[in-house]
Design an enzyme around this catalytic site. Structure first.
Site, PDB file in Angstrom:
ATOM      1  N   HIS A  25       0.841  -1.199   0.000  1.00 29.24           N
ATOM      2  CA  HIS A  25       0.000   0.000   0.000  1.00 29.24           C
ATOM      3  C   HIS A  25       0.875   1.247   0.000  1.00 29.24           C
ATOM      4  O   HIS A  25       2.022   1.208   0.428  1.00 29.24           O
ATOM      5  CB  HIS A  25      -0.953   0.018   1.196  1.00 29.24           C
ATOM      6  N   HIS A  84       0.925   5.230   1.257  1.00 29.21           N
ATOM      7  CA  HIS A  84       0.301   6.270   2.091  1.00 29.21           C
ATOM      8  C   HIS A  84       0.371   7.602   1.340  1.00 29.21           C
ATOM      9  O   HIS A  84       1.414   7.955   0.793  1.00 29.21           O
ATOM     10  CB  HIS A  84       1.088   6.477   3.390  1.00 29.21           C
TER      11      HIS A  84
HETATM   12  P1  5GP Z   1       1.944   0.385   7.349  1.00 26.87           P
HETATM   13  O1  5GP Z   1       2.451   0.676   8.724  1.00 26.87           O
HETATM   14  O2  5GP Z   1       1.804  -1.101   7.090  1.00 26.87           O
HETATM   15  O3  5GP Z   1       2.723   1.084   6.261  1.00 26.87           O
HETATM   16  O4  5GP Z   1       0.517   1.036   7.284  1.00 26.87           O
HETATM   17  C1  5GP Z   1      -0.650   0.399   7.666  1.00 26.87           C
HETATM   18  C2  5GP Z   1      -1.697   1.484   7.812  1.00 26.87           C
HETATM   19  O5  5GP Z   1      -2.964   0.893   7.712  1.00 26.87           O
HETATM   20  C3  5GP Z   1      -1.651   2.210   9.146  1.00 26.87           C
HETATM   21  O6  5GP Z   1      -1.506   3.604   8.910  1.00 26.87           O
HETATM   22  C4  5GP Z   1      -2.987   1.866   9.800  1.00 26.87           C
HETATM   23  O7  5GP Z   1      -3.540   2.961  10.497  1.00 26.87           O
HETATM   24  C5  5GP Z   1      -3.840   1.485   8.609  1.00 26.87           C
HETATM   25  N1  5GP Z   1      -4.838   0.465   8.883  1.00 26.87           N
HETATM   26  C6  5GP Z   1      -4.646  -0.732   9.511  1.00 26.87           C
HETATM   27  N2  5GP Z   1      -5.788  -1.454   9.538  1.00 26.87           N
HETATM   28  C7  5GP Z   1      -6.716  -0.697   8.883  1.00 26.87           C
HETATM   29  C8  5GP Z   1      -8.106  -0.915   8.569  1.00 26.87           C
HETATM   30  O8  5GP Z   1      -8.707  -1.941   8.902  1.00 26.87           O
HETATM   31  N3  5GP Z   1      -8.723   0.088   7.886  1.00 26.87           N
HETATM   32  C9  5GP Z   1      -8.087   1.229   7.498  1.00 26.87           C
HETATM   33  N4  5GP Z   1      -8.796   2.140   6.833  1.00 26.87           N
HETATM   34  N5  5GP Z   1      -6.793   1.468   7.792  1.00 26.87           N
HETATM   35  C10 5GP Z   1      -6.119   0.514   8.468  1.00 26.87           C
END
Ligand code: 5GP
Ligand code: ZN
Length: 140
Positions: A101, A103
């Site tokens: 993903h 951001h």
């Molecule tokens: P990472 O740390 O893997 O780059 O980012 C994961 C992101 O996904 C985090 O910013 C977290 O807040 C978001 N996130 C995790 N679970 C969910 C979810 O069930 N729904 C949404 N909308 N965001 C999520």
């Protein structure tokens, strides 16, 4: 391909509802549940890839233009004056959901400092050694 256990597969596929800001055949763009700033969005491919190293190049080629399109819309819709595009790979890099993903984090005038680091130091010899080891790996 999707992964039955993966929360982002379920969200991208519409099985779990989300605040969707954009959708096409390859992607769903949703708002992050724990936003770093107002409007923090996540670009999710509909297919499951663990991280950038596994991402299909055809999907990768569409992700950055989409980030630009979403960022431009955020500036108009939310009044942010800039945005950061962040993409974490691996636990040590802060990845917590192992479905690729991107951001998109809106930035506002006088907003908090984020997505930043303290610049370190490296000698020309260190840089030469490091660049040569990565170059070597790339030509294997
Ligand atoms: P990472 O740390 O893997 O780059 O980012 C994961 C992101 O996904 C985090 O910013 C977290 O807040 C978001 N996130 C995790 N679970 C969910 C979810 O069930 N729904 C949404 N909308 N965001 C999520
Ligand atoms: Zn997935």
């Amino acid at each position: 391909m999707t992964d039955k256990e993966c929360i982002f597969c379920k969200i991208a596929g519409g099985e779990i509802p989300s605040s969707t800001v954009y959708e096409d055949e390859d992607f769903r763009v949703i708002l992050d549940l724990g936003p770093a700033s107002k409007g923090h969005a996540l670009i999710l491919p509909k297919q499951h890839f663990k991280d950038l190293c596994e991402l299909d190049p055809a999907i990768a080629a569409k992700a950055l233009p989409l980030a630009g399109k979403i960022g431009a819309a955020m500036k108009k819709a939310l009044g942010c004056t800039g945005f950061n595009v962040v993409q974490n790979n691996g636990i040590s890099a802060g990845q917590t959901v192992f479905h690729f993903h991107v951001h998109i984090i809106p930035r506002y005038e006088n907003g908090p400092d984020m997505v930043t680091w303290a610049p370190g130091k490296a000698t020309p010899e260190e840089l030469a050694e490091i660049s040569s080891s990565i170059r070597e790996e790339l030509t294997r």
